[in-house]
Scaffold this active site. Structure first.
Site, short mmCIF file in Angstrom:
data_model
loop_
_atom_site.label_atom_id
_atom_site.label_comp_id
_atom_site.label_asym_id
_atom_site.label_seq_id
_atom_site.Cartn_x
_atom_site.Cartn_y
_atom_site.Cartn_z
N ASP A 43 0.82 -1.22 0.00
CA ASP A 43 0.00 0.00 0.00
C ASP A 43 0.85 1.27 0.00
O ASP A 43 0.32 2.37 -0.10
CB ASP A 43 -0.93 -0.01 1.22
CG ASP A 43 -2.02 1.06 1.14
OD1 ASP A 43 -2.50 1.32 0.02
OD2 ASP A 43 -2.38 1.64 2.19
N SER A 95 -6.14 12.38 -1.73
CA SER A 95 -6.24 10.99 -2.17
C SER A 95 -6.56 10.08 -1.00
O SER A 95 -6.30 10.40 0.16
CB SER A 95 -4.92 10.54 -2.83
OG SER A 95 -3.88 10.50 -1.88
N GLN A 155 -5.37 -1.63 -6.95
CA GLN A 155 -6.00 -0.73 -5.99
C GLN A 155 -6.67 0.42 -6.72
O GLN A 155 -6.10 0.98 -7.67
CB GLN A 155 -4.96 -0.16 -5.02
CG GLN A 155 -5.55 0.73 -3.92
CD GLN A 155 -4.48 1.27 -3.00
OE1 GLN A 155 -3.98 2.37 -3.18
NE2 GLN A 155 -4.11 0.48 -1.99
#
Length: 286
Positions: free
Chosen positions: A204, A226, A278
């Site tokens: 991530d 974001s 993602q």
């Protein structure tokens, strides 16, 4: 620069607090929100505590609410299936009784397959070419944002070495493909499940930044808002998360305030060990 590194294994560890329930904590209570990779890694670690002789081969999760770093994370594991070859677990991460992340994890006992192929690893210089000492000699070094220089500080659980550093100072990547070397900063125990959880944590880190590569911008310039919406990952072959791994990332689409980022993760010998996808919310500040 000699680095000691923060123990990622300690960060991912969760304590049992009941039947199939576990508690974890965020190591950075001063942050604005909990790092999504932390919740993914701890949730996987909790699920692994409920499965024997099988390793995760995939995860799919949704980020529902931002987490508060000052509040403990409670992980509730549901045993959905234990078949001959596969086991399935649902993990819900909660704070103050409210779900912030929902994740499904599938485990496989492992078996011989009739088919074997993989994508070829991109040809990029090795991580030693992007060490702090080498970076400091680069003509762009004085212009790099502080957050990029922080990749090389010793108080990080995962060491990152970006390849295309020019994109941090406005250079556009025409095809949108970017690469980063990464590894756990401290040595990890000999536990394959822990290495999988560690890689899930690291996956991530700056993945959504691939959305910005075509524009010569990054998520770190202060003008971008974001946040991760969902995260999926597939584990293909054995690896160690404390060895250097190449994270090859791109973004096939951005639209409607959302961007999709993909990643392939390789060992130094070219072995493809994991794939990632993602989608996130990516907007300009107004």
């Amino acid at each position: 620069m000699q680095k000691s590194g923060i123990d990622l294994a300690a960060i991912l560890d969760v304590d049992p607090i009941g039947i199939d329930q576990f508690r974890g904590n965020s190591p950075n209570a001063s942050e604005q929100r909990v790092f999504g990779g932390l919740v993914v890694g701890q949730a996987m670690f909790a699920a692994c505590r409920t499965v024997k002789a099988r390793l995760p081969h995939s995860l799919h999760c949704y980020f529902i609410h931002s987490g508060d770093p000052q509040v403990p994370l409670v992980y509730k594991v549901e045993r959905l299936r234990d078949g001959k070859s596969y086991s399935t677990r649902r993990v819900t991460a909660l704070q103050r009784g409210t779900a912030i992340v929902s994740m499904i994890i599938s485990f496989h006992r492992g078996e011989e397959g009739a088919f074997e192929h993989q994508e070829i690893m991109p040809e990029v210089p090795g991580p030693e070419h992007f060490a702090a000492e080498e970076l400091s000699k680069h003509s762009l070094y004085p212009d790099l944002p502080e957050i990029v220089r922080r990749y090389y500080e010793p108080d990080r659980p995962v060491e990152l070495r970006p390849v295309e550093i020019g994109r941090y100072v406005g250079q556009k990547i025409v095809d949108g493909r970017v690469h980063m070397w990464m590894k756990a900063a401290a040595k990890l125990p000999e536990d394959p499940a822990l290495h999988i959880c560690a890689l899930a944590y690291a996956s991530d880190l700056s993945l959504l930044d691939a959305v910005m590569a075509r524009y010569g911008r990054t998520l770190f310039d202060g003008r971008i808002l974001s946040g991760s919406l969902d995260h999926a990952m597939w584990f293909h072959r054995p690896f160690r998360a404390d060895d250097w791994l190449l994270y090859a990332k791109d973004s096939p689409s951005a639209q409607s305030g959302r961007g999709l980022a993909r990643g392939l993760i390789f060992r130094r010998d070219g072995t493809l060990v994991a794939s990632v996808a993602q989608e996130g919310s990516v907007r300009e500040r107004r």
